[in-house]
Design a protein around this motif. Sequence first.
Motif, PDB file in Angstrom:
ATOM      1  N   ALA A   7     -95.744  41.222 -27.510  1.00 35.29           N
ATOM      2  CA  ALA A   7     -96.850  40.254 -27.484  1.00 35.29           C
ATOM      3  C   ALA A   7     -96.320  38.827 -27.585  1.00 35.29           C
ATOM      4  O   ALA A   7     -96.821  37.923 -26.903  1.00 35.29           O
ATOM      5  N   ALA A   8     -95.297  38.613 -28.402  1.00 36.88           N
ATOM      6  CA  ALA A   8     -94.705  37.280 -28.539  1.00 36.88           C
ATOM      7  C   ALA A   8     -94.052  36.842 -27.234  1.00 36.88           C
ATOM      8  O   ALA A   8     -94.187  35.681 -26.818  1.00 36.88           O
ATOM      9  N   PHE A   9     -93.346  37.761 -26.565  1.00 34.36           N
ATOM     10  CA  PHE A   9     -92.714  37.405 -25.287  1.00 34.36           C
ATOM     11  C   PHE A   9     -93.761  37.171 -24.201  1.00 34.36           C
ATOM     12  O   PHE A   9     -93.610  36.265 -23.386  1.00 34.36           O
ATOM     13  N   ARG A  10     -94.826  37.961 -24.204  1.00 35.27           N
ATOM     14  CA  ARG A  10     -95.906  37.738 -23.231  1.00 35.27           C
ATOM     15  C   ARG A  10     -96.496  36.343 -23.435  1.00 35.27           C
ATOM     16  O   ARG A  10     -96.720  35.594 -22.480  1.00 35.27           O
ATOM     17  N   SER A  11     -96.715  35.975 -24.688  1.00 36.47           N
ATOM     18  CA  SER A  11     -97.254  34.648 -25.009  1.00 36.47           C
ATOM     19  C   SER A  11     -96.296  33.546 -24.569  1.00 36.47           C
ATOM     20  O   SER A  11     -96.722  32.528 -24.007  1.00 36.47           O
ATOM     21  N   LEU A  12     -94.999  33.751 -24.788  1.00 37.48           N
ATOM     22  CA  LEU A  12     -93.993  32.771 -24.368  1.00 37.48           C
ATOM     23  C   LEU A  12     -94.006  32.602 -22.856  1.00 37.48           C
ATOM     24  O   LEU A  12     -93.983  31.477 -22.348  1.00 37.48           O
ATOM     25  N   LEU A  14     -96.473  33.280 -20.734  1.00 32.63           N
ATOM     26  CA  LEU A  14     -97.719  32.634 -20.307  1.00 32.63           C
ATOM     27  C   LEU A  14     -97.700  31.141 -20.623  1.00 32.63           C
ATOM     28  O   LEU A  14     -98.171  30.318 -19.825  1.00 32.63           O
ATOM     29  N   SER A  15     -97.119  30.778 -21.746  1.00 34.15           N
ATOM     30  CA  SER A  15     -96.997  29.369 -22.115  1.00 34.15           C
ATOM     31  C   SER A  15     -96.118  28.615 -21.119  1.00 34.15           C
ATOM     32  O   SER A  15     -96.444  27.503 -20.706  1.00 34.15           O
ATOM     33  N   ARG A  16     -95.027  29.241 -20.714  1.00 35.37           N
ATOM     34  CA  ARG A  16     -94.140  28.592 -19.736  1.00 35.37           C
ATOM     35  C   ARG A  16     -94.809  28.463 -18.377  1.00 35.37           C
ATOM     36  O   ARG A  16     -94.601  27.487 -17.668  1.00 35.37           O
ATOM     37  N   ARG A  17     -95.633  29.432 -18.021  1.00 34.64           N
ATOM     38  CA  ARG A  17     -96.383  29.310 -16.759  1.00 34.64           C
ATOM     39  C   ARG A  17     -97.364  28.152 -16.818  1.00 34.64           C
ATOM     40  O   ARG A  17     -97.537  27.430 -15.834  1.00 34.64           O
ATOM     41  N   GLU A  18     -98.002  27.962 -17.966  1.00 34.93           N
ATOM     42  CA  GLU A  18     -98.924  26.830 -18.127  1.00 34.93           C
ATOM     43  C   GLU A  18     -98.178  25.505 -18.043  1.00 34.93           C
ATOM     44  O   GLU A  18     -98.681  24.549 -17.445  1.00 34.93           O
ATOM     45  N   SER A  68     -92.203  32.587 -10.109  1.00 31.57           N
ATOM     46  CA  SER A  68     -92.020  33.951  -9.595  1.00 31.57           C
ATOM     47  C   SER A  68     -91.239  34.809 -10.586  1.00 31.57           C
ATOM     48  O   SER A  68     -91.576  35.986 -10.803  1.00 31.57           O
ATOM     49  N   ALA A  69     -90.208  34.216 -11.186  1.00 34.26           N
ATOM     50  CA  ALA A  69     -89.418  34.957 -12.176  1.00 34.26           C
ATOM     51  C   ALA A  69     -90.254  35.287 -13.403  1.00 34.26           C
ATOM     52  O   ALA A  69     -90.139  36.386 -13.965  1.00 34.26           O
ATOM     53  N   LEU A  70     -91.100  34.364 -13.821  1.00 34.89           N
ATOM     54  CA  LEU A  70     -91.976  34.625 -14.962  1.00 34.89           C
ATOM     55  C   LEU A  70     -92.993  35.716 -14.636  1.00 34.89           C
ATOM     56  O   LEU A  70     -93.282  36.579 -15.469  1.00 34.89           O
ATOM     57  N   GLN A  71     -93.512  35.696 -13.409  1.00 33.70           N
ATOM     58  CA  GLN A  71     -94.458  36.734 -12.995  1.00 33.70           C
ATOM     59  C   GLN A  71     -93.766  38.094 -12.975  1.00 33.70           C
ATOM     60  O   GLN A  71     -94.353  39.099 -13.392  1.00 33.70           O
ATOM     61  N   ALA A  73     -91.273  38.954 -14.860  1.00 37.62           N
ATOM     62  CA  ALA A  73     -91.080  39.335 -16.267  1.00 37.62           C
ATOM     63  C   ALA A  73     -92.362  39.947 -16.829  1.00 37.62           C
ATOM     64  O   ALA A  73     -92.307  40.935 -17.571  1.00 37.62           O
ATOM     65  N   LEU A  74     -93.515  39.378 -16.475  1.00 40.25           N
ATOM     66  CA  LEU A  74     -94.785  39.967 -16.907  1.00 40.25           C
ATOM     67  C   LEU A  74     -94.948  41.376 -16.332  1.00 40.25           C
ATOM     68  O   LEU A  74     -95.440  42.282 -17.012  1.00 40.25           O
ATOM     69  N   GLY A  75     -94.520  41.567 -15.110  1.00 40.70           N
ATOM     70  CA  GLY A  75     -94.568  42.894 -14.497  1.00 40.70           C
ATOM     71  C   GLY A  75     -93.681  43.886 -15.233  1.00 40.70           C
ATOM     72  O   GLY A  75     -94.050  45.054 -15.414  1.00 40.70           O
ATOM     73  N   ARG A  76     -92.504  43.419 -15.672  1.00 41.09           N
ATOM     74  CA  ARG A  76     -91.614  44.295 -16.440  1.00 41.09           C
ATOM     75  C   ARG A  76     -92.231  44.642 -17.794  1.00 41.09           C
ATOM     76  O   ARG A  76     -92.067  45.759 -18.288  1.00 41.09           O
ATOM     77  N   ILE A  77     -92.936  43.673 -18.393  1.00 45.32           N
ATOM     78  CA  ILE A  77     -93.626  43.965 -19.655  1.00 45.32           C
ATOM     79  C   ILE A  77     -94.665  45.059 -19.421  1.00 45.32           C
ATOM     80  O   ILE A  77     -94.738  46.038 -20.172  1.00 45.32           O
ATOM     81  N   ASP A  78     -95.463  44.918 -18.373  1.00 49.05           N
ATOM     82  CA  ASP A  78     -96.521  45.891 -18.077  1.00 49.05           C
ATOM     83  C   ASP A  78     -95.961  47.276 -17.772  1.00 49.05           C
ATOM     84  O   ASP A  78     -96.583  48.290 -18.098  1.00 49.05           O
TER      85      ASP A  78
END
Length: 112
Positions: A7-12, A14-18, A68-71, A73-78
């Motif tokens: 959850a902390a990495f997901r938040s990080l 998402l914050s970087r995407r913003e 794209s790299a952040l997206q 990473a979110l896919g790897r989390i999922d």
Amino acid sequence: MDEADIAAFRSLILSRREELAREDALGRDGQSTVSLDQQAIGRLSRQDALLNQSMAKATQARRDAQRSALQAALGRIDSGLFGYCDDCGDPIARKRLQLDPTALRCISCASG
């Protein structure tokens, strides 16, 4: 890695995407078309404007790659693969992921 870490990495991420979205808004003006009217600006000023436009476009391309790299990473989390090396499958160090949550390899594999 437990659920709180994920959850902390997901938040990080998402914050970087913003942050990237805010930077996009600031960089749009620099990418606009440069006027070629020599009456409005001189030749050197126009060349400077073209150089600034080129740098703004290159910066945008870097932001797009980071997005794209952040997206990914979110896919790897999922998918449950986040935090594991793509090469050897070992866990990637937490500090490495905190610095770069898009890291795909552990230090051993990344350093060769």
